[in-house]
Enzyme design. Structure first.
Site, PDB file in Angstrom:
ATOM      1  N   SER A  94     -11.648  54.031  53.401  1.00 43.76           N
ATOM      2  CA  SER A  94     -12.161  54.181  54.764  1.00 43.76           C
ATOM      3  C   SER A  94     -11.892  55.595  55.273  1.00 43.76           C
ATOM      4  CB  SER A  94     -11.482  53.173  55.694  1.00 43.76           C
ATOM      5  OG  SER A  94     -11.805  53.488  57.041  1.00 43.76           O
ATOM      6  N   HIS A 149     -16.367  53.669  53.054  1.00 39.23           N
ATOM      7  CA  HIS A 149     -16.441  52.825  54.245  1.00 39.23           C
ATOM      8  C   HIS A 149     -16.410  53.723  55.477  1.00 39.23           C
ATOM      9  CE1 HIS A 149     -15.776  48.992  56.393  1.00 39.23           C
ATOM     10  NE2 HIS A 149     -14.969  49.689  57.186  1.00 39.23           N
ATOM     11  N   ASP A 200     -16.562  53.911  59.530  1.00 38.36           N
ATOM     12  CA  ASP A 200     -16.340  53.115  60.737  1.00 38.36           C
ATOM     13  C   ASP A 200     -16.907  53.788  61.972  1.00 38.36           C
ATOM     14  OD1 ASP A 200     -14.615  50.856  59.804  1.00 38.36           O
ATOM     15  OD2 ASP A 200     -13.335  52.512  59.128  1.00 38.36           O
ATOM     16  N   MET A 230     -17.324  53.544  65.905  1.00 41.54           N
ATOM     17  CA  MET A 230     -16.730  52.858  67.067  1.00 41.54           C
ATOM     18  C   MET A 230     -17.259  53.503  68.340  1.00 41.54           C
ATOM     19  SD  MET A 230     -12.765  52.595  65.871  1.00 41.54           S
ATOM     20  CE  MET A 230     -12.319  52.155  64.186  1.00 41.54           C
ATOM     21  N   HIS A 284     -19.807  50.351  58.874  1.00 41.20           N
ATOM     22  CA  HIS A 284     -19.226  49.258  59.660  1.00 41.20           C
ATOM     23  C   HIS A 284     -19.378  49.612  61.133  1.00 41.20           C
ATOM     24  CE1 HIS A 284     -15.244  46.953  60.737  1.00 41.20           C
ATOM     25  NE2 HIS A 284     -16.316  46.376  61.244  1.00 41.20           N
ATOM     26  N   MET A 290     -18.810  49.040  64.783  1.00 41.79           N
ATOM     27  CA  MET A 290     -18.018  48.355  65.803  1.00 41.79           C
ATOM     28  C   MET A 290     -18.537  48.816  67.155  1.00 41.79           C
ATOM     29  SD  MET A 290     -14.434  48.729  63.787  1.00 41.79           S
ATOM     30  CE  MET A 290     -15.167  49.977  62.729  1.00 41.79           C
ATOM     31  N   MET A 339     -12.461  40.585  58.979  1.00 44.24           N
ATOM     32  CA  MET A 339     -11.488  41.544  59.517  1.00 44.24           C
ATOM     33  C   MET A 339     -10.078  40.975  59.364  1.00 44.24           C
ATOM     34  SD  MET A 339     -13.031  44.314  60.612  1.00 44.24           S
ATOM     35  CE  MET A 339     -11.478  45.041  61.118  1.00 44.24           C
ATOM     36  N   ASP A 357     -11.180  43.933  55.429  1.00 40.89           N
ATOM     37  CA  ASP A 357     -10.973  45.239  56.065  1.00 40.89           C
ATOM     38  C   ASP A 357      -9.792  45.187  57.023  1.00 40.89           C
ATOM     39  OD1 ASP A 357     -11.242  47.747  57.192  1.00 40.89           O
ATOM     40  OD2 ASP A 357     -13.149  47.322  58.205  1.00 40.89           O
ATOM     41  N   GLY A 380      -5.469  46.829  56.866  1.00 42.40           N
ATOM     42  CA  GLY A 380      -4.120  46.583  56.358  1.00 42.40           C
ATOM     43  C   GLY A 380      -4.034  46.276  54.876  1.00 42.40           C
ATOM     44  N   GLY A 389      -7.842  52.234  54.048  1.00 36.44           N
ATOM     45  CA  GLY A 389      -7.773  53.466  54.831  1.00 36.44           C
ATOM     46  C   GLY A 389      -6.452  54.157  54.624  1.00 36.44           C
TER      47      GLY A 389
HETATM   48  C1  DX5 Z   1     -10.411  49.227  61.600  1.00 39.21           C
HETATM   49  C2  DX5 Z   1     -11.458  49.691  60.647  1.00 39.21           C
HETATM   50  C3  DX5 Z   1     -10.953  49.827  59.276  1.00 39.21           C
HETATM   51  C4  DX5 Z   1      -9.842  50.830  59.116  1.00 39.21           C
HETATM   52  C5  DX5 Z   1      -8.925  50.239  58.098  1.00 39.21           C
HETATM   53  O1  DX5 Z   1     -11.002  48.867  62.803  1.00 39.21           O
HETATM   54  O2  DX5 Z   1     -12.555  48.803  60.613  1.00 39.21           O
HETATM   55  O3  DX5 Z   1     -11.996  50.100  58.338  1.00 39.21           O
HETATM   56  O4  DX5 Z   1     -10.238  52.093  58.693  1.00 39.21           O
HETATM   57  O5  DX5 Z   1      -7.812  51.058  57.992  1.00 39.21           O
HETATM   58  P1  DX5 Z   1      -6.481  50.562  57.275  1.00 39.21           P
HETATM   59  O6  DX5 Z   1      -6.831  50.301  55.842  1.00 39.21           O
HETATM   60  O7  DX5 Z   1      -5.554  51.701  57.460  1.00 39.21           O
HETATM   61  O8  DX5 Z   1      -6.025  49.310  57.978  1.00 39.21           O
HETATM   62 ZN    ZN Z   2     -13.989  49.104  58.932  1.00 42.49          ZN
END
Ligand code: DX5
Ligand code: ZN
Length: 220
Positions: free
Chosen positions: A9, A34, A36, A38, A67, A69, A138, A176, A178, A198
Site C-alpha cells: 500500500s 494498492h 488508497d 481518501m 481502494h 474510501m 477491512m 486490508d 494491519g 502498508g
Molecule cells: C487503511 C488503508 C490501508 C492502509 C493499510 O485505511 O485502506 O490500505 O494503507 O496500511 P497498514 O498495512 O499499515 O495497516
Molecule cells: Zn486500502
C-alpha cells in the site's frame, strides 16, 4: 490452489521518492500496488485522486488496485478507470446502489471490487455476490496506515469464502489493514487471496526483505 498476491500500500510509501519506492517493491515481487484514495468525508483523512493515479501509471506495469474510501464513489469511478485503475474497489457503506455500481465497473472493463468496514457483516453482500470480482474485508477501520489488525476480520473472511465457494468461486478476497508476519498466514488460511501491506513493508528497515519474508510465509 491460488497463489496469494501481495499488494504493498503506497499510503505508507515516501512520495518524495515514489518512483524508487515503486521500483523497489516491484523488484521484490509485489503482485499489485494498492492505492488508497481518501476524501476526508467517508474517512477522516485525505490522500490523492485521479491525477496521481494517472501519473503513477507511467512508472510501472503492475496492476493498480484502487481502494476508494470516498462518498459518492459512482461520481468518480470512470475517471479512475481512465487514469489506469485495474481493480476499482468502493465501500458498501458509501453508496445506496452497490449493485448498480458493481455492474458499471464491469462494463467499463475494471475488476469490480467492494469493501466492507469492520462493522459491516458479510451477510450484507448476499444479494451482490455474483456481481463481484473482489471482496475487500477491512481488518482496520479505514483512514490510516499502521493500525492494529482486528482479529474478527478472519471470521468474516471465512464466511465470505464459504459463500463464494458456492456462488462465485472466481471472486477474490482481499484483506486490508494491519497485515504483517503475525497474521499473514492465518489470513491466507482463512481464505484470503490478496494481502495488502502498508507499514509492514514501507516502515520496515529493509522493505524488500520484509516483502520477501511475507511471501515466503504464504507460498507453499
Ligand atoms: C487503511 C488503508 C490501508 C492502509 C493499510 O485505511 O485502506 O490500505 O494503507 O496500511 P497498514 O498495512 O499499515 O495497516
Ligand atoms: Zn486500502
Amino acid at each position: 490452489v491460488r497463489r496469494p498476491k501481495i499488494a504493498p500500500s503506497l499510503l505508507s510509501a515516501d512520495f518524495a521518492a515514489i518512483a524508487d519506492q515503486i521500483a523497489m517493491v516491484e523488484a521484490a515481487g509485489a503482485d499489485e500496488l494498492h492505492l488508497d484514495t481518501m476524501d476526508g468525508r467517508f474517512v477522516p483523512n485525505i490522500t490523492w485522486g485521479m491525477k496521481i493515479v494517472k501519473d503513477l501509471r507511467r512508472l510501472t506495469a503492475l496492476p493498480f488496485d484502487c481502494h476508494l474510501m470516498i462518498v459518492e464513489p459512482e461520481r468518480y469511478v470512470d475517471a479512475f478507470r481512465e487514469a489506469g485503475a485495474d481493480v476499482i474497489t468502493f465501500h458498501y457503506e458509501a453508496t445506496p446502489h452497490p449493485h448498480r455500481l458493481l455492474r458499471h465497473l464491469r462494463e467499463i472493463g475494471a475488476k469490480a471490487g467492494i469493501a466492507i468496514n469492520p462493522g459491516t457483516p458479510a451477510a450484507m453482500l448476499e444479494d451482490l455476490i455474483e456481481e463481484i470480482d473482489r471482496v475487500l474485508v477491512m481488518s482496520v477501520n479505514p483512514g490510516f496506515g499502521g493500525q492494529s489488525f482486528i482479529e474478527r476480520a478472519l471470521v468474516k473472511v471465512e464466511e465470505v469464502r464459504a459463500v463464494l465457494e458456492r456462488r462465485n468461486p472466481a471472486c477474490e478476497i482481499e484483506v486490508d489493514g494491519g497485515i504483517g508476519l503475525a497474521n499473514i498466514e492465518r489470513a491466507v488460511r482463512a481464505g484470503a487471496d490478496v494481502l495488502v501491506a502498508g507499514n509492514s513493508v514501507f516502515a520496515a528497515g529493509d522493505p524488500p526483505a520484509a516483502l520477501r519474508e511475507m511471501r515466503s510465509r504464504v507460498d507453499t
